[in-house]
Structures are given as C-alpha cells and as structure tokens.
Design a protein around this motif. Structure first.
Motif, PDB file in Angstrom:
ATOM      1  N   LEU A 331      46.007  50.056  45.691  1.00 25.30           N
ATOM      2  CA  LEU A 331      45.433  50.757  47.108  1.00 25.30           C
ATOM      3  C   LEU A 331      44.160  50.001  47.248  1.00 25.30           C
ATOM      4  N   LEU A 332      43.427  49.681  46.348  1.00 22.27           N
ATOM      5  CA  LEU A 332      42.211  48.964  46.852  1.00 22.27           C
ATOM      6  C   LEU A 332      42.349  47.591  47.436  1.00 22.27           C
TER       7      LEU A 332
ATOM      8  N   TYR B 237      37.467  40.350  48.632  1.00 27.48           N
ATOM      9  CA  TYR B 237      36.735  41.320  49.681  1.00 27.48           C
ATOM     10  C   TYR B 237      37.643  42.123  50.541  1.00 27.48           C
ATOM     11  N   ARG B 238      37.109  43.236  51.005  1.00 28.79           N
ATOM     12  CA  ARG B 238      37.650  43.827  52.150  1.00 28.79           C
ATOM     13  C   ARG B 238      36.768  44.739  52.991  1.00 28.79           C
ATOM     14  N   GLY B 382      30.302  50.900  50.510  1.00 28.12           N
ATOM     15  CA  GLY B 382      31.173  50.632  49.311  1.00 28.12           C
ATOM     16  C   GLY B 382      30.238  51.358  48.162  1.00 28.12           C
ATOM     17  N   ASP B 383      29.122  51.818  48.058  1.00 30.90           N
ATOM     18  CA  ASP B 383      28.736  52.567  46.960  1.00 30.90           C
ATOM     19  C   ASP B 383      29.026  53.890  47.065  1.00 30.90           C
ATOM     20  N   TRP B 417      33.154  44.673  51.155  1.00 37.33           N
ATOM     21  CA  TRP B 417      33.107  45.256  50.053  1.00 37.33           C
ATOM     22  C   TRP B 417      33.859  44.559  48.869  1.00 37.33           C
ATOM     23  N   LYS B 418      33.335  44.117  47.853  1.00 40.26           N
ATOM     24  CA  LYS B 418      33.977  43.208  46.739  1.00 40.26           C
ATOM     25  C   LYS B 418      34.834  44.404  46.057  1.00 40.26           C
ATOM     26  N   ILE B 419      35.957  44.120  46.275  1.00 43.69           N
ATOM     27  CA  ILE B 419      37.118  45.007  45.530  1.00 43.69           C
ATOM     28  C   ILE B 419      36.835  45.047  43.957  1.00 43.69           C
ATOM     29  N   PRO B 420      36.563  46.282  43.374  1.00 37.72           N
ATOM     30  CA  PRO B 420      36.489  46.224  42.051  1.00 37.72           C
ATOM     31  C   PRO B 420      37.737  45.922  41.111  1.00 37.72           C
TER      32      PRO B 420
END
Lengths: 340, 616
Positions: A331-332, B237-238, B382-383, B417-420
């Motif tokens: 999903l992310l 990122y996205r 993103g937070d 946003w850096k994808i975790p």
C-alpha cells in the motif's frame, strides 16, 4: 455442550448488584422476565451484551450478569451499532425508555432501525421522565400536568410502534410489564428475529405516572382494552357476550360487534398477518389507540431484510477474497514513487 | 503514435527554486492541474510543498471572486519547508483569479493569463473598473496566452461537445508548465489513461502535448527553466497529503497491532477525505461506518472499542465538539480509541476549508469536569501517519482515548514522503484479558506500571462485567458514590495520563541548547517556523527551535528546556492557546505570536517576529 447450556439457570444471569428501582416499579418484572428467558435462548452468557443510555430503564445492564455498557443519554443504539458491526456473533440488547429513546435519542433509534442492525431494542414506555423526577415525555398524553407543564402539556405524543414502522423496522412488537407469559414470548421472538427487533414494553411508573396503563394491566378490563395479535387469527377482542372485531373500510379501521358463534371472517374482520410484505397493514394496527380502539399487543410485523452487520462483514470478506489480505508495504509503495 | 520528444531548441536557465500558483474558477480543475504538476515535480526529484486554497462552495457563480480556487506549489533543488509566501509565477484562468491572486505574486514575477477569458463582462464580474493589464505589465512579466482558443484548435475533429472541449484547457496549461520547468509528463499520461477512455482520453492527451509543444515553439518564452533535483536523504519517496497519511496510519495501526480497525465518522470538511480513503481498505479488515451524526460516530467508535476493535473517529472542530460528551464517557470507562480533529477556522461553521490551530484548549478542557486524555499533534503531512500510529499505541497501552490534532493546511497539502520500511515500524500486538474459569474478575484493577485497567472484551468467559458513566468503585468497577472513592478514581485517572510522560522521548532542541531565543511550535506550523528559523540564522541571529508533538502530557524535560533561554517565542494560528498553557504550567514568559486569518504563517512575518524579539 448443548446439555450443559440447558442447565444454565436464571440465577446465572442475575448480577451481584442491588437493584435500585422504586418499590412497585414495572422495571422489576421486566428484569425478571428477561433473566427468565435468557437461559432458553441458547446464547453463552459471555456472548450477551446489554447496552443502555440514561434514565431509570438504563440502569438495567448493571443487574444482568452479562457484559453491559451503561452509556450516555439517548445514544445506546449508536454504541450498540459499533459493537454489533465489529462482533456480529454477539447478542446485543438495547434497553431504553420513552425519553431516552424517543426524545434525546430519537435520531439514533431511527437510524439503527433503518439499518436493520441485528439487535433487540426494549423501549420501556411509562409516558413520563422518571429519573429526572417527573417531567412529561414525548409519549405523555396531551394536557398532562407535570412539574414542567403546570398548565398542561401542549406536545402531541408520538406512538413508539408507529415510529418504528415508519423507520422501516423489520420486527415490531408491544407487550406489557405485568403479563409475564406474553412478555417472555415476545422477548424470545425478538431474539430469534434477524435484524432490529423493536419491542415497546408498557411499564408503570408508580411514583410519577401511576396507573397510566391501568386498564391494560387490570384483568377485569384487559380483554376489552387490548387486542392480542396472533398470526393467522382474526382481530377479535372482548369477552364472550361482548366480542368485537376490527374491520377495514377504505383504509379506515372500525369496530363491529360480533355474536359469540359468529364467524369473524364472514363479517369481514381482518386476519392478522405479521409477515405482510407491505408495512401499511401494521401501520393501520399502530393507529389503534385507546379509548376508541383496543390497544394491540403482540407482534405487529416480522419480515426479513439483510442486516447491516452481515452486509458489512460480507464486504470485508469479499474484498479479502478478491484482493487478498492487505499488504501494508505494498500500500505504501502503491502509485507513483521515486528513488533518491 | 508515440509521444514525439521534440529536440530541445531553446536554451534553459538554471533556478534553485520556484513557486507557482494555479488559479481559476472552482470548476476549472485547478486542484487537479496542481496535483498533477506536483506528481511530475516529485518524480523530477525536487523537494516540494503545496498549498491548495479553495472556497467551501462547490461551484460558486463562474467568474466571481467567491469562486476562485487556487493551488500553490513550491519546489526546489534544496530542502524546503513551506509552499512559499509569494508565488514567482501565477497562472490565472480568468480576471477574478487574477484579481484575487496577483497582489501575492513576487514583484517582477511572471503572470500568465488566459487572455481569451478577458473581456468587458468578465472584468466587471471580477470587480475591475478599468482594464488592469496595462498597469500589471509595468509590474510583472505578463504573458497573455489564448488558452481557450489554442485548446479548441488542438481538439478539432474529436467527437467532443464544445463544453467537453473547453473542460480540457487546464491540461493545455499543464503541458505548457511542464515544458517551462522541464517536468516529465508520463505520470499524468498514465493517470489520464487510467481515468478516461475514448475521445475524452484522447482530448486530454492531445491538449497536454499541444501545450508542451506550444512552449517549445512560441516566442512568448525565450527559455525554459531547470530546477535541479534536490539532495535529500536516500530512499523511496512518494507524495502524500495529511489526510491520506492519517488514513494510511489508521490502516497501518490495524496491521502493526494485529487487530482490525473500526472507523466511525460523519462527513465534515476538511476531514471527510480520511473516511473516504479508509473506506477503500476493506481488504485490510477495516470497517468504516458513516454514522447519522457526529455523536453517533463517536458513540459507535466507543462501542467498537468495548467490543475489542482498534477504534477511531475523525472530524473537524464543529463536529468534534459534538463528540465531547462521548469522549468524557470514554475517559470514565477507560477504553482505548483515537479521536482525530482536523482543525478548521472557526468559531461555528467559520471557514470550513481554511486552516487554524484554535481547538487546542477545546480538546484539552472542552469536556466537563476532570477528564484528562493524551493529545498529540502532527507537524507535517507525512508526520500524520506516524502520529496516528503512536496515538493508537498510547491508547491501547494506557487504556485511554487519545486525541490527534491535524489541521486544514496539513490535510490538503502534499509533500514528498520517504516511504517507511514496514519492518522498521513498531509492532505492538493487542493483548486482551484472558478468560477466567473461576474467581471474581476485577475490571478496574490496574497495571502497576501504566495504571491501565484490563481490556476485557465480550465473548470472553468469566470476564462478564458492566461499565458505564457512573462513578466506579476502585478495583471492582461497581457503581459507587462514596466521596473518598470518587477522589481516588479522579486521582488515578490523572496519574495515569501524567505517567505517559515518563515514556515519551525528551524534547530535543534544534540549535544551541540554551541562549538568547527559543522558538516553540506545535502542529502544522512546523514548516513555516523551520523556514523562518533557518532564514534568521542566515541573518546571523542565534535562534533555537523545538516543535512539540505531545501536548498532553508534555514531555518531562519541557519546563527545564524553556527556562534555559532568555526569550521564548511561540507562533500559533490561534490567539495563543499553547502559550497560555506553557505560561501557566512553567511560569516562563512565553511571547505569543498569533495569527487567526485562516491562512498558514508566511515565513517573512515569522522572521520579522524573531528579529523583533531577539532584539528586544
């Protein structure tokens, strides 16, 4: 397991808390009858949840040795919807009153019934506010003098049965606090029904509105004042020698007198059909009010419709079947991404 | 036919950062144009920040100031924190959009107008007495482009109605801007392909490419611009908006805590998108419930928590206050749930699409009596994801409702946003009270460390119990009106919430640990404050900064940090709620800098405030 379940007694549904209703309150008999039918419903005690709002009736969950949630004024149906939506296997009972359910909580009652959430809604109707000490309620008779209406109430009352039918209820019934056998039958039927089962229980408040249901409670007047609904039976009331029936002409109900040996059908007396596809028949029954008509008790309507929680669960199940259980990382990473 | 990449024939100029604002009627597709340009910009590797600013009305009368919708994007080859105070470029689709926005444009900036939309009637409708263009030509680089005509020419011969043709013109402008700033268009083309088909798809693609080709050939633009990609931390990122991040955080909580999620909500701007987004994820086991009102949304959520679900409700100011009675019950019965308030400008209906931080005191004190609960605030789009996850962990660990504050600015703004990596996210599986064969269950016996009571859910044999809003006896949970017990239960609930501070990370100061000036912030103002602090440091001012996520309880070392500085400045988009709390709690002379205009802070005004207090 079944044998074990059968051994469960009424006592196991009685909590260790002292009951604190006023002496003579109709709530005592309702509590006793609910506790009496519970063992026969075949639901393990841990799967039963009683949810209530605020008011005398709403103390009910404290006295049931099941899971219970005494919530805030009028909102019990919304709490119950959250519970049932998440846990369809639970048997969820809502206990409310005429003030809690039809005044402050009218909106939630409407929408819970409309969605057909599989719960039992027991609305204790004593036509008065009890816990706040005697103000008139939405079911109080026009003109009633109470602390907040010293010159008499100018509010037109609402009929709980008509309200529930108007909301599209799939099960609607009325019973009375003093008739244990009838109440137990109705409660059992309500539990068996899949969907919202709305039960109005006529209940006496001996302190603030004593005697409001006298003619229905008194064995001497009950036969003339009430009409017992039974599936497939003609709408006949009264006692031998003074039998009467309900006929319908141009959509308007009226009362005719019947001879003891007369066949009601030959006189056009209506035959009760709780499963009528249209709610209009039950709607006519709901208009039968004292003093012009006997007050019907029993099951007004019992039809099947898909329940909210079943349809919600089906959406989840179908989504998982079609797409597989969701993968968070996928999903992310979905959509447009870029590397740095 | 494949897109023919024309050979670059025009020179290009290097620029470090650019801010562009798209403005037009609400129905002109400005939000979409801006969003697509944002996606392409992200793929080009720039850091970026966006600010959609639109009216509450869906389609106000065409051509009027009331109907103007805007979308600003700031992108750069270095780290940026805000959508920029002033755009360098304005694209105005009609006179109203020009009038509403042109004074924001940097002096000497570029103003691109759709000259087809400029006539006597539309000028009057926008409130112009005289033709504004001659005067604007003096102050700005005015570029007049007949977007409507060019778009119609590009789409000749397609089977589209005149209305359908004109609806495509925003993509002509998008194509032009993509040429002007060297953006790729592949993602937009892919998106169009997934959204439309037939002539509508063909029309949008054709006009997009025509806009690009127009840039290359027209003499209006002697050169294009290059904004090199930014040097940011490596990773995948996205783009993400605050509302999307809230929704994904909710879904993630279900995965990380191994329990299905229930979201009860009632539609309200600007929070509805969270409900819409979460509703898409049934395959994660998520159940969403659109309740009949805000009260039912909160009540059903508490019911779900009682039933053992990870429960969450989301709303905005006017809706959130309706939930307060239910939240008071959740405090009393000590059930875990998350309640999100995407704040908007008020009071009352206020400005539904505009931002504010005016609900802090309401969420802290808005329930009657003593009903403390944890409050967390997200600081960037993103937070929002990580804040929601933490809120769920606190809720379950301490058996308490937790409030998360976002705001209208975070809700709709996008940032890269850096994808975790999911494996790096904390896992915190839910543990319920175990069945009991015999003995008496004690629903209010507490965990000695956290003071949390057990989460005993229906369906568990032996744990049958009753809870409710009436005062409960310690340990047993039975109804009790005894005076000492009432005091003790209040104290226990208070201690439980205060104890959460022990597990919070200490506040970390950005910049010197002590000194002349500390700037304190919370929530969605982080970008503006950070940019202002950086600008002040470039001027040689010694400034430190902290930004709070935990607003109740505060981190344990907060008072000590505040006291290490001579001056403390606290910018807030309210009349100083946090400043009031910090002054009361720590007896520190916090200076509030407040703005309540429904708009985020401009960096320049904060730099000014920093300068003034620094010099004072």
């Amino acid at each position: 397991m079944a044998a074990e379940a059968a051994k469960v007694s009424r006592k196991e549904f009685v909590s260790d808390q002292d009951v604190r209703w006023c002496p003579g309150c109709g709530d005592y008999s309702i509590l006793a009858n609910v506790q009496r039918v519970m063992p026969d419903l075949g639901v393990p005690r841990e799967n039963v949840v009683f949810v209530s709002g605020i008011g005398c009736s709403s103390r009910f969950p404290y006295y049931m040795n099941t899971y219970g949630f005494h919530t805030i004024h009028g909102r019990a149906p919304a709490f119950a919807t959250g519970i049932k939506a998440c846990r369809p296997e639970l048997s969820v009972w809502i206990v409310t009153g005429d003030g809690d359910g039809l005044s402050i909580g009218g909106n939630h009652l409407l929408h819970t019934i409309r969605r057909n959430v599989d719960t039992q809604i027991l609305l204790f109707n004593n036509k008065i506010y009890g816990l706040t000490k005697g103000q008139y309620s939405p079911t109080s008779n026009l003109g009633i003098r109470t602390k907040s209406t010293p010159q008499g109430s100018i509010d037109h009352p609402i009929d709980p049965i008509g309200f529930a039918l108007g909301c599209g209820a799939t099960f609607v019934a009325r019973t009375i606090d003093v008739d244990a056998k009838h109440m137990q039958e109705v409660l059992t039927r309500a539990h068996e029904h899949k969907g919202t089962a709305f039960v109005e229980i006529l209940q006496n408040c001996p302190v603030f509105n004593d005697g409001v249901w006298d003619e229905l409670q008194d064995r001497k007047t009950r036969a003339d004042a009430s009409l017992v609904l039974e599936q497939g039976q003609p709408l006949v009331f009264g006692s031998p020698g003074s039998l009467r029936g309900i006929v319908l002409e141009n959509g308007i109900p009226s009362v005719i007198e019947l001879g003891d040996d007369e066949d009601p059908a030959s006189r056009g007396v209506m035959v009760h059909d709780e499963r009528a596809p249209s709610a209009s028949y039950a709607g006519v029954l709901a208009t039968l009010q004292r003093p012009d008509f006997p007050l019907p008790v029993g099951v007004f309507r019992a039809v099947e419709k898909p329940t909210y929680e079943a349809m919600l669960q089906a959406q989840v199940d179908r989504a998982i079947a079609e797409r597989g259980r969701g993968d968070l990382q996928a999903l992310l990473n979905s959509g447009d991404t870029w590397q740095i | 036919m494949t897109a023919n990449q024309t050979q670059k024939t025009k020179p290009s100029e290097l620029v470090e950062s650019v801010a562009i604002r798209f403005a037009g009627d609400s129905g002109d597709g400005m939000q979409l144009t801006g969003t697509k340009f944002t996606d392409e910009t992200a793929l080009a590797g720039n850091d970026l920040s966006t600010f959609p600013d639109f009216p509450a009305e869906i389609r106000a009368p065409a051509g009027t100031l009331a109907g103007v919708s805007g979308f600003q994007i700031h992108f750069s080859s270095h780290d940026i924190h805000t959508p920029a105070d002033r755009p360098d470029v304005l694209i105005a689709f009609n006179p109203a959009a020009l009038r509403a926005n042109v004074e924001d444009v940097r002096p000497g900036g570029m103003v691109i107008i759709n000259i087809d939309a400029f006539n006597q009637k539309s000028l009057v409708r926008a409130g112009y007495q005289d033709d504004p263009l001659p005067e604007l030509r003096e102050r700005f680089k005015l570029v007049e482009i007949p977007f409507t005509t060019l778009n119609r020419e590009a789409l000749q011969g397609l089977g589209l109605s005149a209305r359908e043709v004109d609806r495509c013109k925003n993509f002509f402008a998008l194509g032009l801007l993509c040429w002007l700033y060297g953006r790729p268009m592949a993602a937009t083309e892919r998106w169009l392909g997934s959204k439309f088909k037939g002539d509508v798809l063909e029309g949008n693609l054709r006009t997009l490419r025509a806009g690009h080709a127009f840039g290359e050939t027209t003499e209006l633009f002697p050169a294009s611009f290059v904004v090199p990609s930014a040097k940011i931390e490596s990773g995948t990122y996205r783009n993400i908006t605050g509302n999307q991040a809230l929704a994904w955080g909710i879904v993630a909580a279900g995965v990380q805590m191994e329990r299905d999620v229930f979201l009860g909500a009632y539609p309200i701007t600007p929070a509805s998108d969270v409900l819409h987004e979460v509703a898409r994820f049934r395959h994660f086991g998520v159940k969403t419930f659109q309740a009949e009102d805000e009260i039912a949304a909160a009540s059903s959520t508490i019911g779900a928590a009682f039933a053992g679900q990870l429960a969450v409700t989301v709303s905005s100011g006017p809706g959130f206050v309706l939930k307060q009675e239910a939240l008071g019950l959740a405090v009393m019965v000590e059930l875990p749930l998350v309640a999100i308030n995407v704040q908007r400008a008020g009071p009352s209906t206020g400005s539904p699409t505009k931002t504010e931080q005016g609900d802090l005191l309401a969420v802290l004190f808005g329930r009657h009596s003593m009903s403390s609960l944890p409050i967390l605030a997200a600081s960037t789009p993103g937070d929002c994801f990580h804040t929601v996850l933490e809120a769920f962990r606190i809720a379950v660990r301490y058996m308490t409702p937790v409030i998360v504050l976002s705001d209208g600015y975070l809700a709709n703004s996008a940032e890269p946003w850096k994808i975790p990596d999911v494996a790096s996210l904390e896992r915190a599986p839910v543990r319920f009270a175990e069945p009991m064969a015999d003995g008496e269950f004690k629903p209010y016996a507490r965990d000695p460390e956290t003071l949390a009571r057990p989460w005993a859910i229906p369906g568990t044999p032996g744990l049958e119990h009753r809870i409710g809003g009436l005062t409960k006896q310690d340990i047993t949970g039975n109804v009790s009106y005894a005076a000492p017990n009432h005091g003790r239960m209040n104290e226990l609930r208070k201690q439980k919430i205060e104890g959460i501070a022990d597990a919070l990370p200490p506040v970390e100061v950005d910049g010197p640990d002590s000194g002349r000036l500390l700037v304190v912030g919370w929530g969605g103002t982080k970008g503006s404050i950070t940019a202002a602090v950086e600008a002040a440091r470039e001027e040689g001012l010694e400034v430190s900064q902290i930004h709070l996520r935990h607003l109740n309880p505060f981190p344990s070392n907060l008072g000590e940090v505040l006291r290490r500085f001579e001056k403390v400045l606290l910018p807030e988009l309210s009349d100083g709620h946090l400043a009031l709390l910090l002054r009361a709690r720590y007896l520190v002379d916090v200076q509030s800098y407040s703005k309540v205009e429904g708009q985020p802070f401009k960096v320049a005004e904060l730099v000014d405030a920093i300068r003034k207090l620094h010099a004072a």
